[in-house]
Design an enzyme around this catalytic site. Structure first.
Site, PDB file in Angstrom:
ATOM      1  N   GLU A   1       2.276  -0.069  16.641  1.00 33.62           N
ATOM      2  CA  GLU A   1       2.166  -1.372  17.307  1.00 33.62           C
ATOM      3  C   GLU A   1       3.260  -1.529  18.360  1.00 33.62           C
ATOM      4  OE1 GLU A   1       0.156  -4.398  17.226  1.00 33.62           O
ATOM      5  OE2 GLU A   1      -1.170  -2.776  16.632  1.00 33.62           O
TER       6      GLU A   1
ATOM      7  N   SER B   1       6.286   1.613  13.785  1.00 33.43           N
ATOM      8  CA  SER B   1       4.828   1.446  13.892  1.00 33.43           C
ATOM      9  C   SER B   1       4.302   1.729  15.294  1.00 33.43           C
ATOM     10  CB  SER B   1       4.494   0.002  13.520  1.00 33.43           C
ATOM     11  OG  SER B   1       3.178  -0.316  13.911  1.00 33.43           O
TER      12      SER B   1
ATOM     13  N   GLN C   1       0.835  -1.222   0.000  1.00 31.46           N
ATOM     14  CA  GLN C   1       0.000   0.000   0.000  1.00 31.46           C
ATOM     15  C   GLN C   1       0.868   1.271   0.000  1.00 31.46           C
ATOM     16  OE1 GLN C   1      -3.559   1.372   2.756  1.00 31.46           O
ATOM     17  NE2 GLN C   1      -1.652   1.723   3.858  1.00 31.46           N
ATOM     18  N   ASP C   2       1.743   1.398   0.992  1.00 32.83           N
ATOM     19  CA  ASP C   2       2.518   2.640   1.131  1.00 32.83           C
ATOM     20  C   ASP C   2       3.514   2.792  -0.011  1.00 32.83           C
ATOM     21  OD1 ASP C   2       1.139   2.722   3.469  1.00 32.83           O
ATOM     22  OD2 ASP C   2       2.893   2.887   4.777  1.00 32.83           O
TER      23      ASP C   2
ATOM     24  N   ASP D   1      15.449  -9.355  -1.868  1.00 29.96           N
ATOM     25  CA  ASP D   1      14.676  -9.821  -0.714  1.00 29.96           C
ATOM     26  C   ASP D   1      15.354  -9.309   0.553  1.00 29.96           C
ATOM     27  OD1 ASP D   1      13.573 -11.584   1.392  1.00 29.96           O
ATOM     28  OD2 ASP D   1      12.669 -12.616  -0.306  1.00 29.96           O
TER      29      ASP D   1
ATOM     30  N   ARG E   1      -5.371  -0.682   0.575  1.00 31.32           N
ATOM     31  CA  ARG E   1      -5.090  -1.482   1.768  1.00 31.32           C
ATOM     32  C   ARG E   1      -5.332  -2.962   1.471  1.00 31.32           C
ATOM     33  NH1 ARG E   1      -2.146  -1.855   6.385  1.00 31.32           N
ATOM     34  NH2 ARG E   1      -3.223  -1.028   8.215  1.00 31.32           N
TER      35      ARG E   1
ATOM     36  N   TYR F   1       5.095  -9.194  15.685  1.00 31.77           N
ATOM     37  CA  TYR F   1       5.293  -8.060  14.755  1.00 31.77           C
ATOM     38  C   TYR F   1       5.776  -6.830  15.520  1.00 31.77           C
ATOM     39  CZ  TYR F   1       4.012  -4.040  11.841  1.00 31.77           C
ATOM     40  OH  TYR F   1       4.025  -2.847  11.143  1.00 31.77           O
TER      41      TYR F   1
HETATM   42  P1  NAP Z   1       2.021  -3.945   3.035  1.00 33.58           P
HETATM   43  O1  NAP Z   1       0.966  -3.423   2.109  1.00 33.58           O
HETATM   44  O2  NAP Z   1       1.792  -5.207   3.784  1.00 33.58           O
HETATM   45  O3  NAP Z   1       3.361  -4.093   2.174  1.00 33.58           O
HETATM   46  C1  NAP Z   1       4.461  -4.812   2.673  1.00 33.58           C
HETATM   47  C2  NAP Z   1       5.517  -4.863   1.588  1.00 33.58           C
HETATM   48  O4  NAP Z   1       6.652  -5.607   2.088  1.00 33.58           O
HETATM   49  C3  NAP Z   1       5.059  -5.575   0.300  1.00 33.58           C
HETATM   50  O5  NAP Z   1       5.562  -4.854  -0.803  1.00 33.58           O
HETATM   51  C4  NAP Z   1       5.771  -6.927   0.414  1.00 33.58           C
HETATM   52  O6  NAP Z   1       6.060  -7.525  -0.830  1.00 33.58           O
HETATM   53  C5  NAP Z   1       7.070  -6.494   1.082  1.00 33.58           C
HETATM   54  N1  NAP Z   1       7.800  -7.636   1.632  1.00 33.58           N
HETATM   55  C6  NAP Z   1       7.340  -8.630   2.437  1.00 33.58           C
HETATM   56  N2  NAP Z   1       8.311  -9.515   2.692  1.00 33.58           N
HETATM   57  C7  NAP Z   1       9.414  -9.081   2.030  1.00 33.58           C
HETATM   58  C8  NAP Z   1      10.730  -9.583   1.886  1.00 33.58           C
HETATM   59  N3  NAP Z   1      11.137 -10.725   2.480  1.00 33.58           N
HETATM   60  N4  NAP Z   1      11.608  -8.895   1.131  1.00 33.58           N
HETATM   61  C9  NAP Z   1      11.229  -7.743   0.505  1.00 33.58           C
HETATM   62  N5  NAP Z   1       9.999  -7.222   0.601  1.00 33.58           N
HETATM   63  C10 NAP Z   1       9.107  -7.877   1.354  1.00 33.58           C
HETATM   64  O7  NAP Z   1       2.386  -2.833   4.125  1.00 33.58           O
HETATM   65  P2  NAP Z   1       2.052  -1.256   4.148  1.00 33.58           P
HETATM   66  O8  NAP Z   1       0.739  -1.060   4.813  1.00 33.58           O
HETATM   67  O9  NAP Z   1       2.324  -0.679   2.828  1.00 33.58           O
HETATM   68  O10 NAP Z   1       3.136  -0.754   5.197  1.00 33.58           O
HETATM   69  C11 NAP Z   1       4.450  -0.359   4.778  1.00 33.58           C
HETATM   70  C12 NAP Z   1       5.406  -0.472   5.960  1.00 33.58           C
HETATM   71  O11 NAP Z   1       4.952   0.366   7.011  1.00 33.58           O
HETATM   72  C13 NAP Z   1       5.518  -1.861   6.562  1.00 33.58           C
HETATM   73  O12 NAP Z   1       6.851  -1.999   7.039  1.00 33.58           O
HETATM   74  C14 NAP Z   1       4.571  -1.828   7.739  1.00 33.58           C
HETATM   75  O13 NAP Z   1       4.959  -2.765   8.715  1.00 33.58           O
HETATM   76  C15 NAP Z   1       4.748  -0.402   8.201  1.00 33.58           C
HETATM   77  N6  NAP Z   1       3.601   0.204   8.866  1.00 33.58           N
HETATM   78  C16 NAP Z   1       2.375   0.183   8.288  1.00 33.58           C
HETATM   79  C17 NAP Z   1       1.326   0.834   8.897  1.00 33.58           C
HETATM   80  C18 NAP Z   1      -0.057   0.865   8.279  1.00 33.58           C
HETATM   81  O14 NAP Z   1      -1.020   1.178   8.992  1.00 33.58           O
HETATM   82  N7  NAP Z   1      -0.198   0.599   6.981  1.00 33.58           N
HETATM   83  C19 NAP Z   1       1.533   1.528  10.116  1.00 33.58           C
HETATM   84  C20 NAP Z   1       2.819   1.543  10.643  1.00 33.58           C
HETATM   85  C21 NAP Z   1       3.868   0.911  10.011  1.00 33.58           C
HETATM   86  P3  NAP Z   1       5.044  -8.578  -1.560  1.00 33.58           P
HETATM   87  O15 NAP Z   1       4.078  -7.709  -2.312  1.00 33.58           O
HETATM   88  O16 NAP Z   1       5.948  -9.353  -2.441  1.00 33.58           O
HETATM   89  O17 NAP Z   1       4.395  -9.379  -0.467  1.00 33.58           O
HETATM   90  O1  F7E Z   2      -6.502  -4.638  13.026  1.00 31.83           O
HETATM   91  C1  F7E Z   2      -9.356  -5.673  15.107  1.00 31.83           C
HETATM   92  C2  F7E Z   2      -7.970  -6.195  15.467  1.00 31.83           C
HETATM   93  O2  F7E Z   2      -5.325  -5.949  11.269  1.00 31.83           O
HETATM   94  C3  F7E Z   2      -7.052  -3.481  13.646  1.00 31.83           C
HETATM   95  C4  F7E Z   2      -0.878  -2.936  10.347  1.00 31.83           C
HETATM   96  O3  F7E Z   2      -0.758  -2.084   9.236  1.00 31.83           O
HETATM   97  O4  F7E Z   2      -1.554  -1.136  11.781  1.00 31.83           O
HETATM   98  C5  F7E Z   2      -1.940  -2.409  11.299  1.00 31.83           C
HETATM   99  O5  F7E Z   2      -2.076  -3.325  12.373  1.00 31.83           O
HETATM  100  C6  F7E Z   2      -7.899  -3.877  14.824  1.00 31.83           C
HETATM  101  C7  F7E Z   2      -7.243  -4.890  15.757  1.00 31.83           C
HETATM  102  O6  F7E Z   2      -4.500  -3.613  11.930  1.00 31.83           O
HETATM  103  C8  F7E Z   2     -10.833  -8.084  12.848  1.00 31.83           C
HETATM  104  O7  F7E Z   2      -8.046  -7.090  16.570  1.00 31.83           O
HETATM  105  C9  F7E Z   2     -11.409  -7.034  14.646  1.00 31.83           C
HETATM  106  O8  F7E Z   2      -7.485  -4.511  17.087  1.00 31.83           O
HETATM  107  O9  F7E Z   2      -6.542  -3.834  10.623  1.00 31.83           O
HETATM  108  P1  F7E Z   2      -5.740  -4.565  11.621  1.00 31.83           P
HETATM  109  P2  F7E Z   2      -3.456  -3.576  13.136  1.00 31.83           P
HETATM  110  O10 F7E Z   2      -3.335  -4.873  13.820  1.00 31.83           O
HETATM  111  O11 F7E Z   2      -3.806  -2.409  13.986  1.00 31.83           O
HETATM  112  C10 F7E Z   2      -0.302  -1.107  12.502  1.00 31.83           C
HETATM  113  C11 F7E Z   2      -0.026   0.317  12.901  1.00 31.83           C
HETATM  114  C12 F7E Z   2       0.803  -1.751  11.747  1.00 31.83           C
HETATM  115  O12 F7E Z   2       1.957  -1.364  11.862  1.00 31.83           O
HETATM  116  C13 F7E Z   2       0.477  -3.026  11.054  1.00 31.83           C
HETATM  117  O13 F7E Z   2       1.465  -3.331  10.069  1.00 31.83           O
HETATM  118  O14 F7E Z   2      -9.084  -4.514  14.325  1.00 31.83           O
HETATM  119  N1  F7E Z   2     -10.154  -6.615  14.327  1.00 31.83           N
HETATM  120  N2  F7E Z   2     -11.833  -7.937  13.779  1.00 31.83           N
HETATM  121  C14 F7E Z   2      -9.774  -7.239  13.200  1.00 31.83           C
HETATM  122  N3  F7E Z   2      -8.647  -7.141  12.486  1.00 31.83           N
HETATM  123  C15 F7E Z   2      -8.568  -7.906  11.360  1.00 31.83           C
HETATM  124  N4  F7E Z   2      -7.451  -7.804  10.600  1.00 31.83           N
HETATM  125  N5  F7E Z   2      -9.574  -8.754  10.978  1.00 31.83           N
HETATM  126  C16 F7E Z   2     -10.720  -8.876  11.697  1.00 31.83           C
HETATM  127  O15 F7E Z   2     -11.609  -9.650  11.314  1.00 31.83           O
END
Ligand code: NAP
Ligand code: F7E
Length: 329
Positions: free
Chosen positions: A129, A127, A12-13, A56, A186, A151
């Site tokens: 998290e 994050s 996504q990002d 990778d 997403r 994570y």
């Molecule tokens: P995402 O959609 O899950 O994308 C993750 C990316 O990592 C994908 O391009 C995936 O590639 C790549 N990847 C996974 N395993 C890999 C490996 N072994 N080597 C190289 N690339 C690999 O995540 P996102 O939401 O865009 O988030 C981007 C970053 O911000 C992540 O580090 C996430 O943990 C962090 N983050 C996200 C959030 C959020 O709310 N979105 C908040 C805080 C921090 P494939 O397509 O090949 O699987």
């Molecule tokens: O869950 C609750 C679940 O999986 C949000 C990642 O981008 O943000 C993300 O992590 C909440 C949790 O995101 C379902 O229990 C209820 O409390 O959408 P989520 P996350 O775990 O907050 C952080 C900042 C990151 O860094 C991560 O990479 O929603 N929840 N019912 C559910 N969650 C999911 N996935 N599915 C359910 O059915």
């Protein structure tokens, strides 16, 4: 022309950031893993300006080759196993990719820069998290970290390793502590997109039930397009630092359900939503709400999309997808 290397460019990002940097005139390189990654087609179609490099995070030699091929001015390390629930099932793989992968990137940068680490700026995707069982409300850069999932623990390692390389080698390495950010891009495993796509299908009579876990969890949800702009701003600062990026508001999963179902004209979602323990987590993060004062003051950053606008954007996009009238995001 400045050059940027993005890991996680298929995520996504990565997709929002690649477009932002291209719009600013950067030459953009994206690391893609696997011998025939199906997401390469999406990149070629939607982001044809990205030069794809095979590599990778688990493989330091592939990262060194990516640094040699791109010789970047800025590196954005977005690659990770990012799905929290999956991290309990695959704790070791998550640790290798999400924690050790950061170290591999920092080492690749250090080795590639040949003693001049300051010339390459590095962004680490930390994050909210990491706050886990929150020790303070709201959470800021100085809040004690207490991760609640493999994570979260892996992200803490990457966060402190980034700080350590900054302090040890004088690297321009910044860490963005980003709270949840969402968009029509997403992944469908995350709760916001799981709900928006189910709501669109329920409105079209293609689905009758949406099965979720904990509806009381509260998150600080923003729009991914706003958050990648903050990443770029961090790397334009003279000094590297760590920044919380958040909307500074919190909402429950129930509130997301209220707005999502109301968008398609359903005021009472209870007949459609079931709960199943399989979607509950061994240890939950109950409440996240950020304090992004530092980013607002020093980076001049602020979110532009409200919670309600975000929910509407995601539902509208999935409704368009279901109706076959989808537009690009
Ligand atoms: P995402 O959609 O899950 O994308 C993750 C990316 O990592 C994908 O391009 C995936 O590639 C790549 N990847 C996974 N395993 C890999 C490996 N072994 N080597 C190289 N690339 C690999 O995540 P996102 O939401 O865009 O988030 C981007 C970053 O911000 C992540 O580090 C996430 O943990 C962090 N983050 C996200 C959030 C959020 O709310 N979105 C908040 C805080 C921090 P494939 O397509 O090949 O699987
Ligand atoms: O869950 C609750 C679940 O999986 C949000 C990642 O981008 O943000 C993300 O992590 C909440 C949790 O995101 C379902 O229990 C209820 O409390 O959408 P989520 P996350 O775990 O907050 C952080 C900042 C990151 O860094 C991560 O990479 O929603 N929840 N019912 C559910 N969650 C999911 N996935 N599915 C359910 O059915």
């Amino acid at each position: 022309m400045a050059r940027a290397l993005i890991t996680g460019v298929t995520g996504q990002d990565g997709r929002y950031l690649a477009r932002l940097l291209h719009g600013k005139g950067y030459e953009v390189f994206g690391l893609v893993r696997g011998q025939n990654n199906p997401k390469i087609d999406i990149l070629h179609r939607e982001l044809p300006f990205v030069t794809v490099l095979n590599g990778d995070l688990l493989d330091l030699s592939s990262l060194l080759r990516a640094f040699a091929a791109s010789d970047p001015d800025e590196v954005y390390n977005l690659g990770a196993i990012s799905y929290v629930a999956y991290s309990w099932e695959n704790a070791m793989l998550t640790t290798d990719v999400t924690a050790k992968g950061v170290l591999n990137m920092l080492e690749a940068l250090r080795l590639h820069s040949n003693g001049d680490v300051g010339r390459i700026r590095f962004y680490q995707a930390s994050s909210s998290e990491m706050y886990g069982k929150v020790q303070e409300v709201p959470q800021s850069e100085s809040t004690l970290l207490w991760p609640r999932s493999p994570y979260g623990v892996a992200k803490v390692f990457g966060h402190y390793m980034t700080i350590n390389y900054r302090e040890s080698y004088g690297m321009h390495a910044s860490s963005g502590i980003l709270f949840n950010h969402e968009s029509p891009l997403r992944g469908p495993e995350f709760v916001t997109r799981k709900i928006s796509s189910a709501v669109a299908r329920i409105a079209a009579d293609l689905q009758t039930t949406l099965t979720l876990g904990n509806l009381d969890a509260q998150r600080d949800w923003g729009f991914a397009g706003d958050y990648v702009d903050a990443m770029w701003r961090m790397l334009q600062q003279d000094e590297p630092d760590d920044y919380v990026i958040s909307t500074d508001e919190t909402h429950s999963v129930r509130e997301y359900l209220d707005l999502a179902f109301a968008r398609v004209g359903i005021d009472d979602w209870s007949p459609y939503v079931e709960q199943d323990p399989q979607f509950m987590r061994p240890a939950e993060v109950d409440l996240l709400i950020g304090d992004s004062t530092k980013a607002r003051e020093r980076l001049g950053w602020k979110p532009t999309i409200s919670f309600e606008q975000l929910v509407h954007m995601m539902v509208d996009s999935d409704v368009a997808r279901v109706n076959g009238t989808a537009v690009e995001h």
